[in-house]
Motif scaffolding. Structure first.
Motif, PDB file in Angstrom:
ATOM      1  N   ASP A 122      -5.475  -5.215   4.876  1.00  0.00           N
ATOM      2  CA  ASP A 122      -5.427  -4.016   5.725  1.00  0.00           C
ATOM      3  C   ASP A 122      -6.850  -3.525   5.944  1.00  0.00           C
ATOM      4  O   ASP A 122      -7.762  -3.884   5.196  1.00  0.00           O
ATOM      5  CB  ASP A 122      -4.570  -2.925   5.076  1.00  0.00           C
ATOM      6  CG  ASP A 122      -3.896  -2.032   6.123  1.00  0.00           C
ATOM      7  OD1 ASP A 122      -4.344  -2.035   7.299  1.00  0.00           O
ATOM      8  OD2 ASP A 122      -2.940  -1.335   5.767  1.00  0.00           O
ATOM      9  N   ASP A 123      -7.013  -2.704   6.984  1.00  0.00           N
ATOM     10  CA  ASP A 123      -8.369  -2.184   7.226  1.00  0.00           C
ATOM     11  C   ASP A 123      -8.730  -1.163   6.152  1.00  0.00           C
ATOM     12  O   ASP A 123      -9.893  -1.039   5.791  1.00  0.00           O
ATOM     13  CB  ASP A 123      -8.494  -1.564   8.629  1.00  0.00           C
ATOM     14  CG  ASP A 123      -7.715  -0.276   8.774  1.00  0.00           C
ATOM     15  OD1 ASP A 123      -6.542  -0.232   8.350  1.00  0.00           O
ATOM     16  OD2 ASP A 123      -8.276   0.709   9.297  1.00  0.00           O
ATOM     17  N   ALA A 126      -5.619   3.875   1.489  1.00  0.00           N
ATOM     18  CA  ALA A 126      -5.673   5.324   1.255  1.00  0.00           C
ATOM     19  C   ALA A 126      -4.749   5.629   0.080  1.00  0.00           C
ATOM     20  O   ALA A 126      -5.115   5.370  -1.069  1.00  0.00           O
ATOM     21  CB  ALA A 126      -5.310   6.077   2.531  1.00  0.00           C
ATOM     22  N   THR A 127      -3.529   6.126   0.336  1.00  0.00           N
ATOM     23  CA  THR A 127      -2.624   6.406  -0.784  1.00  0.00           C
ATOM     24  C   THR A 127      -1.988   5.137  -1.347  1.00  0.00           C
ATOM     25  O   THR A 127      -1.432   5.144  -2.451  1.00  0.00           O
ATOM     26  CB  THR A 127      -1.469   7.324  -0.333  1.00  0.00           C
ATOM     27  OG1 THR A 127      -0.692   6.613   0.638  1.00  0.00           O
ATOM     28  CG2 THR A 127      -1.993   8.616   0.258  1.00  0.00           C
ATOM     29  N   GLY A 128      -2.021   4.057  -0.560  1.00  0.00           N
ATOM     30  CA  GLY A 128      -1.471   2.786  -1.021  1.00  0.00           C
ATOM     31  C   GLY A 128      -0.031   2.539  -0.600  1.00  0.00           C
ATOM     32  O   GLY A 128       0.514   1.471  -0.867  1.00  0.00           O
ATOM     33  N   THR A 130       1.344   1.919   2.336  1.00  0.00           N
ATOM     34  CA  THR A 130       1.525   0.812   3.287  1.00  0.00           C
ATOM     35  C   THR A 130       1.424  -0.532   2.580  1.00  0.00           C
ATOM     36  O   THR A 130       2.263  -1.423   2.772  1.00  0.00           O
ATOM     37  CB  THR A 130       0.444   0.894   4.391  1.00  0.00           C
ATOM     38  OG1 THR A 130       0.507   2.182   4.991  1.00  0.00           O
ATOM     39  CG2 THR A 130       0.646  -0.182   5.442  1.00  0.00           C
TER      40      THR A 130
END
Ligand SMILES: O=P(O)(O)OC[C@H]1O[C@H](OP(=O)(O)OP(=O)(O)O)[C@H](O)[C@@H]1O
Ligand SMILES: Nc1ncnc2[nH]cnc12
Length: 179
Positions: A122-123, A126-128, A130
């Motif tokens: 992934d690019d 953040a919170t993880g 995805t």
């Protein structure tokens, strides 16, 4: 471009997007710089070249950008993970919690199978949520998650807590919300 090049120098930080208080890390200047884009793929390739990757999974939309060229470099299949009702064939879904509410990601039921060694790309971490959903989709299908690669990791959100035991490669780190 060489190994010393600061990829962070081609990330643009945009305050208060998409809402107040969020510092958005914009990858479009990196994408517009073919040398930086190529260096990104080279660094992922270097990290994962001996990981025996058979498939690369990525969630739309920004994950696709890095996963597709990397799949060619690693001689691996590219598996698109999509938002609901976008894929035409039978799908397997994973529902996950967001900060407020829930979300769903889907992949085709025949996309990944037992014996696959899957790399999740992934690019940005953040919170993880995805990437955790992608990991669950791969593991529900009987595959092994052989690694996770991110161009950017927002360390202060600790998305890594969802990825314990996986080989993680992040190329740019932000320790706090500021530029
Ligand atoms: O670690 P998380 O908290 O899950 O956040 C990271 C995800 O958020 C962004 O995607 P977004 O959902 O904005 O979609 P896009 O790629 O279509 O812009 C980004 O591209 C990651 O996929
Ligand atoms: N701060 C951020 N910048 C860019 N994409 C994101 N996705 C989640 N948080 C983000």
């Amino acid at each position: 471009m060489n190994q010393e090049f600061e990829l962070k120098s081609v990330i643009r930080s945009v305050p208060d997007f998409p809402k107040p208080g969020i510092m958005f890390r914009d990858i479009t200047p990196l994408l517009a710089n073919h040398e930086a884009f190529r260096e990104t793929i080279r660094r992922f390739t270097e990290h994962f070249k001996d990981s025996k990757i058979t498939k690369i999974m990525a969630a739309e939309a920004r994950g696709f950008i890095f996963a597709a060229p990397l799949a060619l470099e690693l001689n691996a299949s590219f598996i698109p993970v999509r938002k609901p009702n976008k894929l035409p064939f039978d799908t397997q879904a994973f529902h996950y919690e967001l900060e407020y509410g829930t979300d769903t990601l889907e992949m085709h039921i025949d996309a990944v199978e037992e014996g696959d060694r899957v790399l999740l790309i992934d690019d940005l971490l953040a919170t993880g949520g995805t990437i955790q959903a992608c990991a669950k989709l791969a593991e529900q299908a009987g595959a092994v998650v052989a690694g996770c690669g991110f161009l950017i990791e927002l360390d202060f959100l600790n998305g890594r807590r969802h990825l314990e035991g996986y080989d993680i490669c992040s190329l740019i780190n932000y320790g706090d919300e500021n530029p």
